[in-house]
Write an enzyme that holds these catalytic residues in place. Structure first.
Site, mmCIF file in Angstrom:
data_model
loop_
_atom_site.group_PDB
_atom_site.id
_atom_site.type_symbol
_atom_site.label_atom_id
_atom_site.label_comp_id
_atom_site.label_asym_id
_atom_site.label_seq_id
_atom_site.Cartn_x
_atom_site.Cartn_y
_atom_site.Cartn_z
ATOM 1 N N ASN A 1 35.280 28.576 -23.798
ATOM 2 C CA ASN A 1 34.989 28.671 -23.980
ATOM 3 C C ASN A 1 33.423 28.708 -25.429
ATOM 4 O O ASN A 1 32.877 29.508 -25.533
ATOM 5 C CB ASN A 1 34.999 30.384 -23.520
ATOM 6 C CG ASN A 1 35.286 30.275 -21.929
ATOM 7 O OD1 ASN A 1 34.584 30.362 -21.318
ATOM 8 N ND2 ASN A 1 36.160 30.772 -21.722
ATOM 9 N N GLU B 1 32.042 29.699 -16.273
ATOM 10 C CA GLU B 1 32.287 30.445 -17.303
ATOM 11 C C GLU B 1 31.318 29.264 -18.704
ATOM 12 O O GLU B 1 30.818 30.271 -19.605
ATOM 13 C CB GLU B 1 33.724 30.500 -17.893
ATOM 14 C CG GLU B 1 34.896 30.542 -16.926
ATOM 15 C CD GLU B 1 35.893 30.905 -17.319
ATOM 16 O OE1 GLU B 1 36.373 31.041 -18.978
ATOM 17 O OE2 GLU B 1 36.955 30.782 -17.081
ATOM 18 N N ASP C 1 40.089 45.102 -17.915
ATOM 19 C CA ASP C 1 39.410 44.333 -17.367
ATOM 20 C C ASP C 1 38.668 45.501 -16.224
ATOM 21 O O ASP C 1 38.287 44.944 -15.154
ATOM 22 C CB ASP C 1 40.181 43.438 -16.167
ATOM 23 C CG ASP C 1 41.064 42.433 -17.227
ATOM 24 O OD1 ASP C 1 40.287 41.631 -18.152
ATOM 25 O OD2 ASP C 1 41.920 42.230 -16.397
ATOM 26 N N ILE D 1 46.724 42.480 -24.728
ATOM 27 C CA ILE D 1 45.940 43.661 -24.259
ATOM 28 C C ILE D 1 45.645 44.558 -25.766
ATOM 29 O O ILE D 1 46.582 44.955 -26.261
ATOM 30 C CB ILE D 1 47.293 44.415 -23.754
ATOM 31 C CG1 ILE D 1 47.125 43.513 -22.327
ATOM 32 C CG2 ILE D 1 46.471 45.885 -23.268
ATOM 33 C CD1 ILE D 1 47.903 44.086 -21.070
ATOM 34 N N LEU D 2 44.613 45.375 -25.301
ATOM 35 C CA LEU D 2 44.459 46.120 -26.810
ATOM 36 C C LEU D 2 44.232 47.288 -26.656
ATOM 37 O O LEU D 2 43.716 48.094 -25.954
ATOM 38 C CB LEU D 2 43.106 45.722 -27.127
ATOM 39 C CG LEU D 2 42.389 44.094 -27.845
ATOM 40 C CD1 LEU D 2 40.290 43.811 -27.393
ATOM 41 C CD2 LEU D 2 42.929 43.937 -28.770
ATOM 42 N N GLY E 1 39.732 27.481 -27.092
ATOM 43 C CA GLY E 1 38.732 27.562 -26.768
ATOM 44 C C GLY E 1 37.517 27.072 -26.181
ATOM 45 O O GLY E 1 36.716 27.090 -26.996
ATOM 46 N N HIS F 1 36.275 36.855 -18.210
ATOM 47 C CA HIS F 1 37.507 37.456 -17.055
ATOM 48 C C HIS F 1 37.104 36.668 -15.163
ATOM 49 O O HIS F 1 36.545 36.069 -15.023
ATOM 50 C CB HIS F 1 37.983 39.143 -16.755
ATOM 51 C CG HIS F 1 39.241 38.927 -15.472
ATOM 52 N ND1 HIS F 1 40.415 38.955 -16.316
ATOM 53 C CD2 HIS F 1 39.607 39.065 -14.759
ATOM 54 C CE1 HIS F 1 41.267 39.101 -15.443
ATOM 55 N NE2 HIS F 1 40.422 38.817 -13.978
HETATM 56 N N1 NHR Z 1 42.323 44.950 -23.825
HETATM 57 C C1 NHR Z 1 41.583 46.149 -22.874
HETATM 58 N N2 NHR Z 1 41.935 47.476 -23.901
HETATM 59 N N3 NHR Z 1 40.650 45.952 -22.604
HETATM 60 C C2 NHR Z 1 40.349 44.891 -21.846
HETATM 61 O O1 NHR Z 1 39.653 44.950 -20.563
HETATM 62 C C3 NHR Z 1 41.190 43.916 -22.215
HETATM 63 C C4 NHR Z 1 41.889 43.837 -23.135
HETATM 64 C C5 NHR Z 1 42.636 42.993 -23.583
HETATM 65 C C6 NHR Z 1 41.944 41.287 -22.931
HETATM 66 C C7 NHR Z 1 41.249 40.359 -21.543
HETATM 67 C C8 NHR Z 1 42.463 40.312 -20.609
HETATM 68 C C9 NHR Z 1 41.782 38.913 -19.470
HETATM 69 O O2 NHR Z 1 40.731 38.862 -18.794
HETATM 70 C C10 NHR Z 1 41.413 41.789 -22.331
HETATM 71 C C11 NHR Z 1 40.963 42.498 -21.768
HETATM 72 C C12 NHR Z 1 45.503 39.347 -21.684
HETATM 73 C C13 NHR Z 1 46.565 40.180 -20.748
HETATM 74 C C14 NHR Z 1 47.981 41.322 -20.639
HETATM 75 O O3 NHR Z 1 48.349 40.450 -19.829
HETATM 76 C C15 NHR Z 1 45.491 41.032 -19.663
HETATM 77 C C16 NHR Z 1 44.321 41.009 -19.223
HETATM 78 C C17 NHR Z 1 43.447 40.475 -20.544
HETATM 79 C C18 NHR Z 1 44.112 39.443 -20.926
HETATM 80 N N4 NHR Z 1 48.017 40.374 -22.092
HETATM 81 C C19 NHR Z 1 49.448 39.484 -21.674
HETATM 82 C C20 NHR Z 1 50.138 41.716 -23.100
HETATM 83 O O4 NHR Z 1 51.118 41.728 -23.822
HETATM 84 C C21 NHR Z 1 50.647 39.319 -22.792
HETATM 85 C C22 NHR Z 1 50.275 37.610 -22.094
HETATM 86 C C23 NHR Z 1 49.842 36.674 -22.875
HETATM 87 O O5 NHR Z 1 50.440 36.899 -23.751
HETATM 88 O O6 NHR Z 1 50.183 35.574 -22.147
HETATM 89 O O7 NHR Z 1 49.156 41.764 -24.270
HETATM 90 O O8 NHR Z 1 42.076 38.562 -18.669
HETATM 91 C C1 GAR Z 2 39.606 31.460 -19.923
HETATM 92 O O1 GAR Z 2 39.666 30.878 -18.264
HETATM 93 C C2 GAR Z 2 39.511 32.266 -19.600
HETATM 94 O O2 GAR Z 2 38.470 32.805 -18.090
HETATM 95 C C3 GAR Z 2 40.882 32.841 -19.606
HETATM 96 O O3 GAR Z 2 41.655 32.358 -20.017
HETATM 97 C C4 GAR Z 2 40.801 31.147 -20.214
HETATM 98 C C5 GAR Z 2 40.583 31.148 -21.834
HETATM 99 O O4 GAR Z 2 40.026 29.538 -22.145
HETATM 100 N N1 GAR Z 2 40.898 34.396 -19.700
HETATM 101 C C6 GAR Z 2 42.151 35.307 -18.916
HETATM 102 O O5 GAR Z 2 42.631 34.640 -18.576
HETATM 103 C C7 GAR Z 2 42.316 36.083 -19.782
HETATM 104 N N2 GAR Z 2 43.455 36.673 -19.485
HETATM 105 P P1 GAR Z 2 39.292 28.691 -23.540
HETATM 106 O O6 GAR Z 2 40.499 29.522 -24.490
HETATM 107 O O7 GAR Z 2 39.082 27.465 -22.988
HETATM 108 O O8 GAR Z 2 37.847 29.332 -23.248
#
Ligand code: NHR
Ligand code: GAR
Length: 219
Positions: free
Chosen positions: A18, A178, A149, A96-97, A16, A113
């Protein structure tokens, strides 16, 4: 939102930092919004303690208790909408959403990101930039769409990659930026200056370039 202070709900999964940058900007008077709630999918996320220390309501919705992404996202949407947010901020949120969820918050959900999108969507971005031999790297705030992303960029900060960098030293340099650009983007949105239309980001009514607004921290 046009006539009142906008409500922001922040989603986290981890430390957290950010979120803390947003809280600090708010406390300095640089974020004209209510930080209405912080919601984590991980019960032990340290960001929950940061929120509590700032007096912000917290919720935990553990994704491991749900049988599908759809069911988790439906429950998450209900929790978020109880706070009537104008803006949802993903701040290190790691699930992922689903498409339906992203459509519900279309034009009112931002993510940060750690790469110069469209480079390095997904995970392990710092190591990938090093492996590619890139001489610059950075971080992007973008509107969230169904494509991971892949939504339109709002603002990007560029940092140098140094010869002695590891993924850890590079990540630290990126994270400093960030904590500059996320409060900036949240402020623009809260002031009604930033919006998404036709799949593009607009600032003060002008379409931003594909990169988003660039802040170059090199030199
Ligand atoms: N969902 C959508 N539909 N679109 C985006 O642009 C999203 C999103 C959800 C999260 C953040 C993203 C990043 O900044 C984000 C953007 C998690 C994963 C992932 O692979 C990928 C991208 C991002 C966040 N998550 C795994 C999963 O199965 C779990 C990984 C874990 O728990 O550590 O969801 O990079
Ligand atoms: C940040 O570096 C952010 O850019 C990255 O995780 C960190 C979160 O830090 N996000 C991702 O990698 C999303 N896939 P925080 O919890 O200290 O804000």
């Amino acid at each position: 939102m046009a006539n009142s202070t906008p409500n922001i709900v922040v989603l986290i999964s981890g430390s957290g930092t950010n979120l803390q940058a947003l809280i600090d900007a708010h406390d300095r008077g640089e974020l004209p919004a209510n930080l209405s709630a912080v919601i984590s999918n991980r019960p032990n996320a340290y960001g929950l303690e940061r929120a509590a220390a700032a007096g912000i309501p917290t919720e935990v919705l553990d994704h491991t208790g749900f049988d599908s992404r759809e069911l988790f996202d439906q429950a998450l949407q209900r929790e978020i909408d109880a706070y009537a947010p104008d803006l949802v901020i993903l701040a290190g949120f790691m699930r992922i959403l689903t498409e339906g969820f992203t459509q519900h918050y279309s034009g009112r959900m931002l993510n940060i990101h750690p790469s110069l999108l469209p480079k390095y969507q997904g995970l392990h971005t710092h190591q990938r930039a090093l492996d590619a031999g890139d001489d610059c790297h950075g971080v992007t705030v973008h509107f969230v769409t169904a494509e991971l992303d892949g939504g339109p960029n709002v603002v990007q900060a560029v940092v140098p990659v140094l010869p002695e960098d590891t993924a850890e030293t590079l990540a630290k340099r990126v994270q400093v930026q960030e904590h500059v650009i996320y409060p900036l983007a949240a402020r623009w949105f809260s002031e009604g200056r930033l919006r998404m239309a036709q799949g593009r980001s607009l600032l003060d009514g002008e379409t931003l370039p594909d990169s988003g607004h660039i802040i170059d921290s090199r030199n």
